[in-house]
Design an enzyme around this catalytic site. Structure first.
Site, PDB file in Angstrom:
ATOM      1  N   ASP A 208     -16.721 -43.243  19.328  1.00 51.07           N
ATOM      2  CA  ASP A 208     -15.747 -43.767  18.764  1.00 51.07           C
ATOM      3  C   ASP A 208     -15.321 -45.182  18.910  1.00 51.07           C
ATOM      4  OD1 ASP A 208     -12.826 -43.957  17.651  1.00 51.07           O
ATOM      5  OD2 ASP A 208     -12.105 -43.709  19.856  1.00 51.07           O
TER       6      ASP A 208
ATOM      7  N   GLU B 112     -12.397 -47.823  18.190  1.00 54.76           N
ATOM      8  CA  GLU B 112     -11.186 -48.191  18.866  1.00 54.76           C
ATOM      9  C   GLU B 112     -10.732 -47.604  20.169  1.00 54.76           C
ATOM     10  OE1 GLU B 112      -8.094 -49.080  15.999  1.00 54.76           O
ATOM     11  OE2 GLU B 112      -9.561 -48.382  14.589  1.00 54.76           O
TER      12      GLU B 112
HETATM   13 MG   LIG Z   1      -9.923 -43.974  19.278  1.00 52.01          MG
END
Ligand SMILES: [Mg+2]
Length: 208
Positions: free
Chosen positions: A11, A13
C-alpha cells in the site's frame, strides 16, 4: 534448490507516504477532509463526500498537487523500499490516482504503481474512475496465478482483501481497531520489522 520467486505488494499512503487527504485537510483547514479509509470503509461513500467538499470549498486539482509535492515521504520509507527492491520485486497497489501519485513516485525512485484516475474538467475534480473494483485483491490473485509467492503489507480496510489473498499479508502501522477485526493477520510497526517478516517469508520458502 530452486523455489518460486517472491514479489511484494505494498500500500502507499500510511505505509510509504503520509495520507494525502489528511495533508489536504491540514493545509486547507477543512477538517472534514480528514476522513480516510480507516474511518469510512466504503471507498465510494468516502470519495463522493470528498468531491462534494472540494466543490463546496472550490479546491482545484493543482492546489492539491502542490500540497502533495510538498508532502515528502514517511521517515525511512525510501531506504526501506530500496532495501526491499534490492531483494525482490515490488509493486505499489494504491487507491490513489495517477494525477496525485507522480511527486510521491518521484521521491520513491519511480517504483511500479497500480492506481486509479480522476476525472478533471478545467482543473476541477468532477469525479473519479477506478481502473477496476478491488484491484489490490485482484492483482495479488493474478500474481499468484503467475506463479509468484506474494507478500503484502498495508495499513487499512482497503488492504485487507489483498493481505488475506497473499501467501503472507501483514499490517503495517494499522490502527488497533482494524488489527483486532483481522486477528489472523500479523502486525508490524517499523520498516525493520516489516523487512524481517519479508525475509523470514522468503527464507522459509527457500528451505522447503
Ligand atoms: Mg493506506
Amino acid at each position: 534448490m530452486f523455489s518460486k520467486q517472491t514479489i511484494v505488494t505494498l500500500d502507499l499512503e500510511g505505509v510509504l507516504a503520509p495520507e494525502i487527504w489528511i495533508a489536504v485537510a491540514e493545509k486547507t483547514g477543512i477538517a472534514d477532509l480528514r476522513l480516510t479509509t480507516r474511518d469510512i470503509p466504503d471507498y465510494d461513500v468516502l470519495m463522493q463526500g470528498r468531491l462534494k467538499i472540494l466543490e463546496r470549498e472550490n479546491i482545484t486539482l493543482s492546489t492539491i498537487q502542490k500540497i502533495i509535492a510538498d508532502l515528502g515521504l514517511l521517515e525511512g520509507a525510501k531506504d526501506f523500499l530500496d532495501s526491499l527492491r534490492d531483494e525482490t520485486q515490488v509493486i505499489i497497489l494504491s487507491d490513489t490516482f495517477q494525477e496525485f501519485a507522480y511527486p510521491i513516485m518521484k521521491n520513491l525512485g519511480f517504483p511500479t504503481i497500480f492506481c486509479h484516475n480522476l476525472i478533471v474538467e478545467n482543473d476541477k475534480i468532477v469525479s473519479y474512475q477506478l481502473r477496476m473494483q478491488d484491484q489490490k485483491t485482484k492483482v495479488v490473485n493474478a500474481l499468484r496465478a503467475l506463479n509468484y509467492n506474494v507478500f503484502s503489507a498495508g495499513d487499512s480496510f482497503n488492504d485487507t482483501g489483498m493481505l488475506l489473498a497473499a501467501h503472507k499479508g501483514v499490517f503495517f502501522n494499522a490502527p488497533e481497531s482494524i488489527e483486532k477485526q483481522f486477528p489472523t493477520l500479523e502486525s508490524t510497526h517499523s520498516y525493520n520489522e516489516l523487512l524481517q517478516k519479508f525475509r523470514i517469508f522468503s527464507e522459509t520458502l527457500g528451505s522447503r
